[in-house]
Enzyme design. Structure first.
Site, PDB file in Angstrom:
ATOM      1  N   GLY A  25     -71.769  38.863  42.619  1.00  0.00           N
ATOM      2  CA  GLY A  25     -71.778  38.354  41.249  1.00  0.00           C
ATOM      3  C   GLY A  25     -72.530  37.064  41.084  1.00  0.00           C
ATOM      4  O   GLY A  25     -73.508  36.793  41.762  1.00  0.00           O
ATOM      5  N   ASP A  30     -66.024  48.862  46.130  1.00  0.00           N
ATOM      6  CA  ASP A  30     -66.854  47.778  45.576  1.00  0.00           C
ATOM      7  C   ASP A  30     -66.124  46.439  45.719  1.00  0.00           C
ATOM      8  O   ASP A  30     -66.207  45.553  44.870  1.00  0.00           O
ATOM      9  CB  ASP A  30     -67.186  48.047  44.114  1.00  0.00           C
ATOM     10  CG  ASP A  30     -68.494  47.403  43.657  1.00  0.00           C
ATOM     11  OD1 ASP A  30     -69.249  46.911  44.519  1.00  0.00           O
ATOM     12  OD2 ASP A  30     -68.750  47.379  42.437  1.00  0.00           O
TER      13      ASP A  30
END
Length: 383
Positions: free
Chosen positions: A69, A286
């Protein structure tokens, strides 16, 4: 030392009934019917599970070991995966990836973290590259990374149909797949191209174009996030019918589900009803990636981290809520990924396989113990 794990209600993933597991070093030396007499010598440790269910350790083809991210700035970087969380999750084989950020996170960081987790008892691999092309590598090329670095087994996660990717064309994807495939053949590895699939209307069409205009088969690609939308799921089912494998993401958020993401367990159930074989379906967590939310103009709104524990949770949903058999669900959570990544000693419990397994709590869907490479890593310290 040998270890005898007695009276396990065994799923290999096939149901085997009550069995004993004989473990020598890191592998399963034999699977014995519980009615067989076993002479226990002084050099054999024993553990009696008294009929508890035992399943293979899970194989997770997408984990962000070092976090992911940062789409909303440095304050939104997700944390690294801890060895404590990893060992408690039931995932015993993990494949790491960079993702969006290949600038402040690097392949060297990724390999270092993979080796840290391996030192804690787990089996770890990784993909070289990231979302963008040309790929970021450790040695200067995808081919040499796969050939010379033991942990690198493919390249990924390469982004298609996503505004954060580098918008690769057919020629670029073909060259990448060819390089990874050839290096995999030379190294005895899968050379897989693990694909991040976004929510653009092109879906999986870029991969079909590669297969159409080259000798690269669809199975060289391993696309994930196929449950991102119902439309993508339908295209993914078509992709599977055409000969490819598809992967569903188990980490989610209420916001993503409200915007149309299909829960991973529901996606598995829909795929099985559509007569897609479990050998073409897998699940990945994930883990420690950012799960970002964007508005209609692709402006960042916020994010939450993925969780490694979601893989075991979704496996339970498949079995307990969608009434999928334990065997079929385990193939999606362990065996399919192991086969796609050419790890035949993983995702199954038979003589010669690695001694990676989960002991389930009696009477409910929970983890009591996790064993990795023949040793307990969660739930008990000594025999």
């Amino acid at each position: 030392m040998l270890t005898l794990v007695k009276n396990a209600q065994l799923f290999t993933p096939e149901p085997r009934g009550l069995c004993h597991l004989l473990i020598a070093d890191q592998r399963i030396a034999a699977v014995l019917d519980a009615t067989e007499q076993v002479n226990v010598g002084a050099l054999i440790n024993t553990l009696d599970l008294e009929g508890r269910r035992v399943i293979p350790g899970l194989v997770d083809p997408l984990v962000h070991y070092i976090g992911g991210g940062g789409e909303g700035g440095f304050g939104n970087r997700t944390a690294e995966l801890s060895i404590e969380d990893a060992c408690a999750s039931g995932v015993t084989t993990l494949i790491g990836a960079l993702g969006t950020d290949a600038l402040t996170r690097t392949p060297a960081n990724l390999i270092g973290k993979a080796r840290e987790l391996a030192a804690g008892g787990l089996t770890t691999y990784a993909y070289t590259g990231s979302y963008q092309l040309p790929p970021v590598t450790l040695t200067g090329s995808v081919a040499s990374d796969i050939l010379y670095i033991p942990e690198f087994i493919g390249v990924g996660e390469v982004a298609i149909s996503d505004h954060r990717g580098s918008q690769p064309n057919t020629h670029e994807l073909t060259r990448l797949a060819s390089e990874a495939r050839t290096a995999g053949l030379l190294a005895g590895k899968s050379g897989i191209v693990f694909i991040h699939t976004g929510d653009a209307d092109s879906h999986l069409e870029p991969l079909r174009q590669v297969a159409k205009h080259s000798a690269i088969p669809l199975a060289q690609f391993y696309p994930t996030h196929i449950n991102r939308t119902s439309a993508l799921l339908e295209d993914g089912l078509r992709f599977a019918r055409e000969g490819g494998r598809i992967d569903f993401t188990t980490s989610s958020t209420p916001e993503l589900l409200a915007k149309g993401e299909v829960p991973a367990s529901e996606a598995v159930a829909r795929a099985l009803r559509a007569r897609i074989a479990p050998s073409q379906l897998s699940l990945s967590s994930d883990a420690n990636a950012s799960l970002p939310e964007f508005d209609e103009q692709h402006r960042f709104i916020g994010l939450k981290p993925g969780k490694l524990s979601s893989l075991f949770e979704v496996l339970g949903e498949c079995i307990n809520e969608h009434h999928i058999s334990m065997e079929q669900a385990l193939r999606c959570a362990a065996t399919t990924a192991a086969d796609a990544l050419k790890l035949p000693h993983k995702g199954r419990l038979h003589a010669g396989a690695d001694a990676d397994f989960i002991v389930l709590t009696e009477g409910r869907w929970a983890i009591e113990q996790v064993w990795a490479l023949g040793k307990p890593v969660y739930g008990m310290s000594t025999l």
